[in-house]
Design a protein around this motif. Structure first.
Motif, PDB file in Angstrom:
ATOM      1  N   TRP A  29     -88.670  49.490  18.144  1.00  8.34           N
ATOM      2  CA  TRP A  29     -87.809  49.447  16.965  1.00  8.34           C
ATOM      3  C   TRP A  29     -88.610  49.088  15.720  1.00  8.34           C
ATOM      4  O   TRP A  29     -88.436  49.692  14.654  1.00  8.34           O
ATOM      5  N   MET A  30     -89.503  48.096  15.839  1.00  8.80           N
ATOM      6  CA  MET A  30     -90.304  47.677  14.680  1.00  8.80           C
ATOM      7  C   MET A  30     -91.225  48.789  14.217  1.00  8.80           C
ATOM      8  O   MET A  30     -91.370  49.031  13.011  1.00  8.80           O
ATOM      9  N   HIS A  32     -90.877  52.030  14.714  1.00  5.60           N
ATOM     10  CA  HIS A  32     -90.091  53.146  14.199  1.00  5.60           C
ATOM     11  C   HIS A  32     -89.500  52.858  12.816  1.00  5.60           C
ATOM     12  O   HIS A  32     -89.450  53.740  11.965  1.00  5.60           O
ATOM     13  N   ASN A  33     -89.056  51.640  12.577  1.00  9.25           N
ATOM     14  CA  ASN A  33     -88.372  51.302  11.328  1.00  9.25           C
ATOM     15  C   ASN A  33     -89.232  50.547  10.325  1.00  9.25           C
ATOM     16  O   ASN A  33     -88.706  50.029   9.340  1.00  9.25           O
ATOM     17  N   ALA A  34     -90.526  50.470  10.554  1.00 11.73           N
ATOM     18  CA  ALA A  34     -91.391  49.661   9.689  1.00 11.73           C
ATOM     19  C   ALA A  34     -91.351  50.113   8.235  1.00 11.73           C
ATOM     20  O   ALA A  34     -91.309  49.273   7.332  1.00 11.73           O
ATOM     21  N   ASN A  35     -91.342  51.393   7.997  1.00 11.02           N
ATOM     22  CA  ASN A  35     -91.383  51.880   6.610  1.00 11.02           C
ATOM     23  C   ASN A  35     -90.033  51.756   5.914  1.00 11.02           C
ATOM     24  O   ASN A  35     -89.973  51.523   4.710  1.00 11.02           O
ATOM     25  N   SER A  36     -88.939  51.886   6.655  1.00  9.88           N
ATOM     26  CA  SER A  36     -87.629  51.898   6.006  1.00  9.88           C
ATOM     27  C   SER A  36     -87.069  50.506   5.723  1.00  9.88           C
ATOM     28  O   SER A  36     -86.277  50.347   4.804  1.00  9.88           O
ATOM     29  N   ILE A  37     -87.464  49.491   6.486  1.00  7.79           N
ATOM     30  CA  ILE A  37     -86.894  48.155   6.264  1.00  7.79           C
ATOM     31  C   ILE A  37     -87.941  47.096   5.955  1.00  7.79           C
ATOM     32  O   ILE A  37     -87.658  45.921   6.007  1.00  7.79           O
ATOM     33  N   GLN A  38     -89.136  47.531   5.613  1.00  9.25           N
ATOM     34  CA  GLN A  38     -90.206  46.579   5.337  1.00  9.25           C
ATOM     35  C   GLN A  38     -89.805  45.560   4.279  1.00  9.25           C
ATOM     36  O   GLN A  38     -90.124  44.391   4.382  1.00  9.25           O
ATOM     37  N   SER A  40     -86.947  44.298   3.720  1.00  3.51           N
ATOM     38  CA  SER A  40     -85.929  43.353   4.185  1.00  3.51           C
ATOM     39  C   SER A  40     -86.542  42.096   4.781  1.00  3.51           C
ATOM     40  O   SER A  40     -85.921  41.047   4.783  1.00  3.51           O
ATOM     41  N   LYS A  53     -95.134  47.023  11.388  1.00  2.08           N
ATOM     42  CA  LYS A  53     -95.703  47.906  12.415  1.00  2.08           C
ATOM     43  C   LYS A  53     -96.727  47.147  13.271  1.00  2.08           C
ATOM     44  O   LYS A  53     -96.807  47.349  14.478  1.00  2.08           O
TER      45      LYS A  53
END
Length: 136
Positions: A29-30, A32-38, A40, A53
Motif C-alpha cells: 500500500w505504501m 503504491h500510494n507514495a506519490n498520491s498521499i505523500q 498527508s 516508498k
C-alpha cells in the motif's frame, strides 16, 4: 517434546505469520500510494527519510522475514526459536516508527512483539528429562 507452553509457541507462530502478512500489505500500500498521499504524512525527521516508498520497501522486507521465521518455528527448530525472538524484537521496533501516526496500532504491535519474545524465551527451549534433573 516440551508440552508446557505449547500454546505460547503457537501464539508466537500465528502472530509472526499474521504480522508478516499485514506488513506485506502495508508495504505494498505504501509503495503504491507514495506519490498520491505523500503530503498527508509529515515524515520530516523520520528515521529512514521522508519517502513513504522507502518505508514501504522496508515493511515489505520485514513482512517476508516475519513469515519465514513463523515457518521456521512451525518446523520446531531451535534456530527458529532464536530467530523468532529476534523477529519479535523487529516487530516491536518497526511498530515504534509509526507511533506518531497510528498510536493504537503501534502499541498493539509492540505488545504482540513482546508476547512473542516472552513465549519463545520462556517456553521455546528444550526441556530436561526427569532422570537428568534428578541425578544432578
Amino acid at each position: 517434546m516440551k508440552t508446557e507452553g505449547r500454546g505460547w509457541i503457537l501464539f508466537s507462530m500465528v502472530v509472526l505469520l499474521t504480522a508478516g502478512i499485514m506488513r506485506i500489505f502495508d508495504g505494498i500500500w505504501m509503495i503504491h500510494n507514495a506519490n498520491s498521499i505523500q503530503s498527508s504524512y509529515n515524515l520530516t525527521g523520520s528515521l529512514f527519510g521522508t519517502s513513504l516508498k522507502t518505508y514501504g520497501w522496508i515493511y515489505l522486507i520485514v513482512g517476508v522475514l516475519l513469515i519465514l521465521v513463523a515457518l521456521a518455528l512451525a518446523g520446531g527448530s531451535e534456530v527458529g526459536r532464536w530467530l523468532g525472538i529476534a523477529a519479535g524484537a523487529v516487530l516491536s521496533i518497526s511498530a515504534v516508527w509509526w507511533l506518531p501516526y497510528a498510536p493504537v496500532w503501534s502499541l498493539l504491535y509492540v505488545g504482540l512483539g513482546v508476547g512473542v519474545i516472552y513465549g519463545l524465551a520462556v517456553f521455546g527451549g528444550e526441556q530436561e528429562s526427569v532422570s537428568e534433573s534428578s541425578t544432578a
